[in-house]
Design a protein around this motif. Structure first.
Motif, PDB file in Angstrom:
ATOM      1  N   PHE A 201       0.805  -1.279   0.085  1.00 35.91           N
ATOM      2  CA  PHE A 201       0.059   0.120   0.021  1.00 35.91           C
ATOM      3  C   PHE A 201       1.015   1.288  -0.078  1.00 35.91           C
ATOM      4  O   PHE A 201       0.358   2.387  -0.467  1.00 35.91           O
ATOM      5  N   ALA A 202       1.943   0.997   0.515  1.00 36.74           N
ATOM      6  CA  ALA A 202       2.817   2.272   0.463  1.00 36.74           C
ATOM      7  C   ALA A 202       3.180   2.980  -0.788  1.00 36.74           C
ATOM      8  O   ALA A 202       3.801   3.945  -0.909  1.00 36.74           O
ATOM      9  N   ASP A 203       3.321   2.116  -1.861  1.00 35.30           N
ATOM     10  CA  ASP A 203       3.594   2.462  -3.113  1.00 35.30           C
ATOM     11  C   ASP A 203       2.514   3.195  -3.701  1.00 35.30           C
ATOM     12  O   ASP A 203       2.941   3.945  -4.804  1.00 35.30           O
ATOM     13  N   ILE A 204       1.462   3.346  -3.058  1.00 37.29           N
ATOM     14  CA  ILE A 204       0.172   4.392  -3.528  1.00 37.29           C
ATOM     15  C   ILE A 204       0.913   5.800  -3.514  1.00 37.29           C
ATOM     16  O   ILE A 204       0.842   6.565  -4.341  1.00 37.29           O
ATOM     17  N   VAL A 221      -8.795  -4.929  -6.553  1.00 35.93           N
ATOM     18  CA  VAL A 221      -9.502  -5.094  -5.270  1.00 35.93           C
ATOM     19  C   VAL A 221     -10.704  -5.740  -5.258  1.00 35.93           C
ATOM     20  O   VAL A 221     -11.576  -5.612  -6.213  1.00 35.93           O
ATOM     21  N   LEU A 222     -10.720  -6.802  -4.565  1.00 36.94           N
ATOM     22  CA  LEU A 222     -12.040  -7.624  -4.412  1.00 36.94           C
ATOM     23  C   LEU A 222     -12.735  -7.496  -3.002  1.00 36.94           C
ATOM     24  O   LEU A 222     -13.764  -8.157  -2.695  1.00 36.94           O
ATOM     25  N   ARG A 223     -11.667  -6.768  -1.913  1.00 40.29           N
ATOM     26  CA  ARG A 223     -12.297  -6.987  -0.687  1.00 40.29           C
ATOM     27  C   ARG A 223     -12.754  -5.423   0.072  1.00 40.29           C
ATOM     28  O   ARG A 223     -11.993  -4.581  -0.221  1.00 40.29           O
ATOM     29  N   PRO A 224     -13.662  -5.410   0.676  1.00 41.18           N
ATOM     30  CA  PRO A 224     -13.956  -3.811   1.327  1.00 41.18           C
ATOM     31  C   PRO A 224     -12.914  -3.343   2.233  1.00 41.18           C
ATOM     32  O   PRO A 224     -12.349  -2.169   2.093  1.00 41.18           O
ATOM     33  N   ASP A 225     -12.125  -4.445   2.904  1.00 40.92           N
ATOM     34  CA  ASP A 225     -11.195  -4.040   3.851  1.00 40.92           C
ATOM     35  C   ASP A 225     -10.048  -3.493   3.035  1.00 40.92           C
ATOM     36  O   ASP A 225      -9.258  -2.499   3.419  1.00 40.92           O
ATOM     37  N   ASP A 226      -9.554  -3.994   1.772  1.00 39.42           N
ATOM     38  CA  ASP A 226      -8.557  -3.798   0.790  1.00 39.42           C
ATOM     39  C   ASP A 226      -9.058  -2.360   0.250  1.00 39.42           C
ATOM     40  O   ASP A 226      -7.882  -1.301   0.104  1.00 39.42           O
ATOM     41  N   ALA A 227      -9.965  -1.825   0.015  1.00 40.48           N
ATOM     42  CA  ALA A 227     -10.648  -0.738  -0.635  1.00 40.48           C
ATOM     43  C   ALA A 227     -10.297   0.284   0.604  1.00 40.48           C
ATOM     44  O   ALA A 227      -9.809   1.469   0.130  1.00 40.48           O
ATOM     45  N   LEU A 228     -10.800  -0.136   1.546  1.00 47.95           N
ATOM     46  CA  LEU A 228     -10.529   1.080   2.781  1.00 47.95           C
ATOM     47  C   LEU A 228      -8.993   1.230   2.998  1.00 47.95           C
ATOM     48  O   LEU A 228      -8.621   2.494   3.136  1.00 47.95           O
ATOM     49  N   ALA A 229      -8.319   0.145   2.949  1.00 50.89           N
ATOM     50  CA  ALA A 229      -6.691   0.423   3.072  1.00 50.89           C
ATOM     51  C   ALA A 229      -6.056   1.399   1.920  1.00 50.89           C
ATOM     52  O   ALA A 229      -5.371   2.125   2.051  1.00 50.89           O
ATOM     53  N   ALA A 231      -7.726   3.555   0.260  1.00 49.49           N
ATOM     54  CA  ALA A 231      -8.263   5.213   0.556  1.00 49.49           C
ATOM     55  C   ALA A 231      -7.440   5.507   1.627  1.00 49.49           C
ATOM     56  O   ALA A 231      -6.947   6.716   1.537  1.00 49.49           O
ATOM     57  N   ALA A 232      -7.029   4.772   2.620  1.00 48.47           N
ATOM     58  CA  ALA A 232      -6.295   5.464   3.921  1.00 48.47           C
ATOM     59  C   ALA A 232      -4.744   5.592   3.199  1.00 48.47           C
ATOM     60  O   ALA A 232      -4.252   6.860   3.731  1.00 48.47           O
ATOM     61  N   HIS A 233      -4.362   4.993   2.273  1.00 50.37           N
ATOM     62  CA  HIS A 233      -3.121   5.332   1.630  1.00 50.37           C
ATOM     63  C   HIS A 233      -3.191   6.490   0.710  1.00 50.37           C
ATOM     64  O   HIS A 233      -2.341   6.739  -0.064  1.00 50.37           O
TER      65      HIS A 233
END
Ligand SMILES: Cc1cc2nc3c(=O)[nH]c(=O)nc-3n(C[C@H](O)[C@H](O)[C@H](O)COP(=O)(O)O)c2cc1C
Length: 386
Positions: A201-204, A221-229, A231-233
């Motif tokens: 995610f740091a590469d974002i 992305v296939l998972r809501p937690d990954d989508a949120l991560a 966004a957070a990055h």
């Protein structure tokens, strides 16, 4: 040219060398996800509205602030010179002439600058897809060039730390070294251009900086937690995708994965400046949720919109259209899909993309919240996938 993807595929099969056709058509492993992607759109039921004025239907959308005539964009796919001598230049021209967004692959067989010039000449919009390569300086070089050449966003593919095993691997015979390395230049070690398995995610943030502030969309992305991560990055959105069934076989079909990601994305507040002003969906919906995988008809596009996607991307059908008809083939495919979409939008009671009514499925029963009858988009609370 017909927008019938299956017919185009049959025609392309006759025109292409067998190994190239297999490389384009194939998926990873037993191809469970490849098959399920197509089927899953057809397992969703829609809840049309009645007695709405649909005498004019408008398929226009904004994608990160850019006005597009259609929510059907072109997914990034590799090595277009195997399909047509003009390669990505033809795909880019066809997409731009259809008013569709084009995502250029890192594995382009035409120069990034030349693709940018073709899109600019046609008044179109393109994004650049990024594989983080083992040699990050190679990646950074392509990203800077894409930014200079007019890319409006970067699409970071997150689902390819290693390449999935397919029935036909990349047919190297079919691509000259010159085409393969057209953007990378001569490399002492080809492994330097392979996908990095340690991208995170740091590469974002690294890409945002390298691209001079271009928005970054994360693909795969296939998972809501990954989508949120994401966004957070600092990502501006995600593409719900399983790489067209070419990476993890058994990964969730995208029509199934989409609703939960849409629901999660509604909670995201996009920091000011991340998404350019004028983006269609304000506030919580400023975080982009797009989808690809198995989308073959205008009806599939409508279904994706009803499940809450802001736009969709198509992969293989574009390759078949490129094979059969070059730039005109691509344009006709995209305008054909858009015409089909306009027709089914009218049947669903939607005069605009924002008015597409939320889907009644995959959860059983009608949408929980009654949507307002007049203006305003009709996306009620998203259903949970089963
Ligand atoms: C031949 C082929 C090459 C692809 N190359 C890339 C690529 O270079 N980068 C990437 O992010 N995705 C790549 N993809 C995945 C597509 O972007 C997209 O996720 C997928 O094709 C969508 O599914 P569909 O083909 O069923 O429409 C490729 C897909 C295919 C079929």
């Amino acid at each position: 040219m017909t927008p019938d993807a299956a017919k185009l595929q049959r025609r392309a099969r006759h025109l292409l060398p067998a190994d190239v056709y297999d490389y384009y058509a194939g998926g990873a492993g037993r191809e469970r996800t490849l098959r399920a992607n197509v089927k899953a759109w057809r397992q969703v039921w829609l809840a049309p509205r009645v007695l709405r004025d649909v005498s004019a239907t408008d398929t226009a959308v904004r994608m990160l602030g850019a006005a597009m005539a259609t929510p059907v964009g072109v997914a990034p796919t590799a090595f277009h010179r195997m399909a047509h001598p003009d390669g990505e230049l033809a795909t880019a021209a066809g997409a731009a002439r259809a008013g569709a967004l084009y995502v250029l692959s890192t594995r382009s067989t035409r120069r990034i600058e030349d693709v940018g010039a073709v899109v600019a000449a046609a008044g179109g919009t393109w994004w650049f897809q990024v594989y983080v390569m083992r040699d990050r300086e190679l990646t950074a070089g392509l990203v800077r060039r894409a930014a200079m050449a007019g890319a409006a966003a970067l699409v970071l593919t997150g689902d390819t730390p290693v390449v999935g095993h397919k029935r036909s691997e990349q047919p190297r015979r079919a691509i000259s070294d010159e085409d393969f390395l057209v953007n990378l230049g001569p490399l002492a070690d080809l492994g330097a251009a392979a996908q990095a398995a340690d991208a995170t995610f740091a590469d974002i943030g690294w890409l945002t900086e390298t691209g001079g502030g271009l928005p970054v969309i994360v693909k795969g992305v296939l998972r809501p937690d990954d989508a949120l991560a994401c966004a957070a990055h600092g990502a501006a959105g995600v593409i719900v995708s399983n790489h067209g069934g070419r990476q993890l076989d058994g990964a969730t079909p995208t029509a199934r994965a989409l609703p939960a990601v849409v629901a999660a994305a509604r909670a995201v507040t996009v920091p000011a400046g991340t998404v350019p002003a004028g983006t269609a969906r304000a506030g919580a919906e400023g975080f982009g949720v797009y989808v690809d995988g198995g989308i073959r008809t205008g009806q599939d596009v409508l279904t994706a919109l009803a499940l809450g996607a802001q736009a969709v991307f198509v992969g293989r059908p574009v390759l078949w259209a490129l094979t059969c008809g070059g730039a005109d083939g691509v344009r006709e495919l995209l305008t054909g899909l858009t015409a089909e979409l306009a027709h089914v939008m009218a049947l669903a009671g939607a005069a605009s993309v924002a008015e597409v009514p939320a889907s009644a499925s995959p959860a059983a029963g009608p949408p929980a919240a009654a949507a307002p009858p007049a203006a305003g988009h009709g996306h009620g609370p998203a259903s949970e996938p089963r």
